[in-house]
Design a protein around this motif. Structure first.
Motif, short mmCIF file in Angstrom:
data_model
loop_
_atom_site.label_atom_id
_atom_site.label_comp_id
_atom_site.label_asym_id
_atom_site.label_seq_id
_atom_site.Cartn_x
_atom_site.Cartn_y
_atom_site.Cartn_z
N VAL A 23 19.85 20.97 89.60
CA VAL A 23 20.30 21.81 90.61
C VAL A 23 21.26 21.15 91.73
O VAL A 23 22.06 21.67 92.32
CB VAL A 23 19.02 22.58 91.39
N PHE A 24 20.78 19.83 92.05
CA PHE A 24 21.20 18.99 92.84
C PHE A 24 22.69 18.89 92.49
O PHE A 24 23.88 19.13 93.38
CB PHE A 24 20.58 17.54 93.01
N GLU A 25 23.01 18.67 91.38
CA GLU A 25 24.47 18.53 90.91
C GLU A 25 25.36 19.70 90.95
O GLU A 25 26.56 19.80 91.16
CB GLU A 25 24.54 17.89 89.49
N LYS A 70 9.27 26.99 87.16
CA LYS A 70 10.46 26.60 86.76
C LYS A 70 11.87 26.88 87.41
O LYS A 70 13.02 26.40 87.26
CB LYS A 70 10.93 27.27 85.23
N LYS A 71 11.41 27.84 88.29
CA LYS A 71 12.47 28.45 89.26
C LYS A 71 12.80 27.56 90.51
O LYS A 71 13.47 27.97 91.43
CB LYS A 71 12.49 29.80 89.56
N ALA A 72 11.68 26.53 90.85
CA ALA A 72 11.78 25.64 91.99
C ALA A 72 12.86 24.79 91.88
O ALA A 72 12.98 23.99 90.97
CB ALA A 72 10.43 25.00 92.00
N GLY A 73 13.83 24.92 92.90
CA GLY A 73 14.96 24.10 92.89
C GLY A 73 14.45 22.91 93.87
O GLY A 73 15.24 21.71 93.54
N VAL A 74 13.78 23.07 94.95
CA VAL A 74 13.56 22.16 95.71
C VAL A 74 11.92 22.16 96.01
O VAL A 74 11.43 23.31 96.02
CB VAL A 74 14.13 22.31 97.23
N LEU A 103 18.77 28.41 97.54
CA LEU A 103 18.57 29.60 97.48
C LEU A 103 19.80 30.56 96.98
O LEU A 103 19.34 31.45 96.29
CB LEU A 103 18.00 30.37 98.82
N ARG A 104 20.70 30.25 97.44
CA ARG A 104 22.03 31.17 96.99
C ARG A 104 22.39 30.99 95.59
O ARG A 104 22.69 31.91 94.92
CB ARG A 104 23.18 30.68 97.84
N LEU A 105 21.95 30.02 95.10
CA LEU A 105 22.27 29.66 93.64
C LEU A 105 20.97 30.50 92.56
O LEU A 105 21.17 30.24 91.49
CB LEU A 105 22.16 28.28 93.39
N GLY A 106 20.23 30.99 93.32
CA GLY A 106 19.05 31.71 92.68
C GLY A 106 17.80 31.22 92.36
O GLY A 106 17.05 31.44 91.63
N TYR A 107 17.86 29.80 92.99
CA TYR A 107 16.44 28.88 92.67
C TYR A 107 15.80 29.31 94.18
O TYR A 107 16.04 30.00 95.11
CB TYR A 107 16.86 27.55 92.71
N ARG A 108 14.36 28.70 93.82
CA ARG A 108 13.52 28.70 94.89
C ARG A 108 13.00 27.53 95.64
O ARG A 108 13.23 26.45 95.01
CB ARG A 108 12.15 29.51 94.60
N PHE A 160 11.01 14.86 100.01
CA PHE A 160 11.84 16.08 99.49
C PHE A 160 12.03 15.64 98.08
O PHE A 160 12.77 15.00 97.93
CB PHE A 160 13.10 15.85 100.38
N GLY A 161 12.02 16.71 97.30
CA GLY A 161 12.09 16.91 96.00
C GLY A 161 13.27 17.85 95.50
O GLY A 161 13.19 18.87 96.24
N ILE A 162 14.24 17.65 94.59
CA ILE A 162 14.96 18.54 94.22
C ILE A 162 15.38 18.12 92.66
O ILE A 162 15.27 17.14 92.41
CB ILE A 162 16.36 18.34 94.93
#
Length: 351
Positions: free
Chosen positions: A217-219, A157-161, A248-253, A211-213
């Protein structure tokens, strides 16, 4: 935030090819000869839309790839028991894909102003899914790619990319300029592990051909920075790397899912010394720019760049002594790029 080790040129440097002492020097200076600066402020991070729990494939094209029909076919044939969408972003000057508007299975987006990042952002704007999957127009997706991408995002759930493997399909016979271990010059990305793994280092960030996102998070980060990325036929890049740092800076992984595989069918005319030189140059100069623009938290010092020039010189001598002229050429390209970067730093009084 946890301190990252920006061994950013691990793929371009061909670590397996060089003398062990030079390898240790290269790694030591990459880790310990860095500088930091304040990072670029992120957007407010408010997501305006709610997206559907499905996958949106996005293909950006200028209409020059002979592989595009195979790309589309490979997406239509995905082994997935739920709906997904395919978005084709036409970034060609004349709009040569207008007939595809009538196809129910493809959503067509027209972006006449050149720019890969611009086209990618337009594709995301048109997408309805929460999971965006970017694939190049000269790549063919494995039938299980969509299922693997969805599994990675839904389980983590914390995967942003989430990125996958990009396996290079070489022309036959293999071009003379190609050296095994240098696949990244043509966007090759392969891993030896078989299970999902998180990455934090720049050299391990996924490439745009697979590449998935998360759409939300993209927005939140404002999409791909449109001052980065290719425009027409130039060799610029770095937009996916900027996105990864911002995520990463937004706190996602950031994760790599090995079961997500695409096969990259690179045109034979791209296997040239000019392509190698320009790609390596762009990679090195863009890495420094990512630091200057506040995306990368750490960058290289002038002393480090000087050290890399000296290491390259010794590496070239060692490779030539062993008769490895082709690998020496790649290292020569790195040396030239670092020399250009050093001159740039000198002119601006960088320490």
């Amino acid at each position: 935030m946890k301190r990252t080790y920006n061994i950013s040129l691990a793929k371009l440097a061909g670590f397996r090819k060089i003398h062990p002492i030079l390898l240790l020097k290269k790694l030591w200076n990459e880790v310990f000869n860095r500088t930091t600066r304040k990072q670029k402020a992120l957007p407010a991070g408010k997501v305006k839309k709610t997206y559907q729990d499905k996958l949106s494939f996005i293909i950006c094209t200028m209409g020059e790839s002979d592989t595009l029909p195979q790309t589309i076919r490979s997406l239509r044939q995905q082994e997935i028991g739920e709906s997904f969408e395919i978005i084709l972003v036409d970034n060609s000057p004349q709009g040569i894909f207008l007939p595809l508007k009538a196809e129910d299975s493809i959503r067509y987006v027209r972006v006449p102003e050149l720019g890969l990042s611009r086209a990618r952002n337009a594709g995301a704007k048109a997408a309805k899914g929460e999971y965006l999957f970017y694939i190049d127009d000269d790549a063919v997706a494995d039938p299980r790619a969509a299922a693997g991408m969805l599994e990675a995002f839904r389980r983590h759930k914390k995967a942003g990319v989430v990125g996958g493997q990009i396996l290079l399909e070489l022309p036959v016979p293999a071009p003379l300029v190609f050296v095994p271990g240098r696949e990244s010059v043509w966007s090759g990305y392969a891993v030896k592990y078989q299970k999902y793994r998180e990455v934090r280092e720049q050299y391990a960030f996924p490439y745009g051909a697979c590449f998935g996102i998360r759409h939300s998070v993209f927005e939140a980060i404002g999409g791909f920075p449109e001052s980065y990325g290719r425009t027409g036929h130039d060799y610029a890049g770095g937009e996916e790397t900027a996105v990864c740092f911002d995520v990463l800076r937004l706190g996602y992984r950031i994760g790599i899912m090995p079961s997500v595989v695409v096969y990259h069918h690179v045109a034979p005319e791209r296997f040239t010394k000019e392509h190698i030189r320009k790609t390596i140059r762009a990679g090195i100069l863009t890495t420094h720019r990512l630091y200057l623009d506040g995306h990368a938290p750490e960058g290289w010092t002038k002393d480090y760049v000087s050290m890399r020039i000296d290491i390259a010189r010794k590496e070239i001598q060692d490779l030539c002594r062993r008769g490895n002229e082709r690998e020496a050429f790649y290292t020569k390209c790195e040396q030239e790029a670092f020399l250009e970067l050093y001159s740039y730093m000198e002119d601006r009084g960088v320490s």
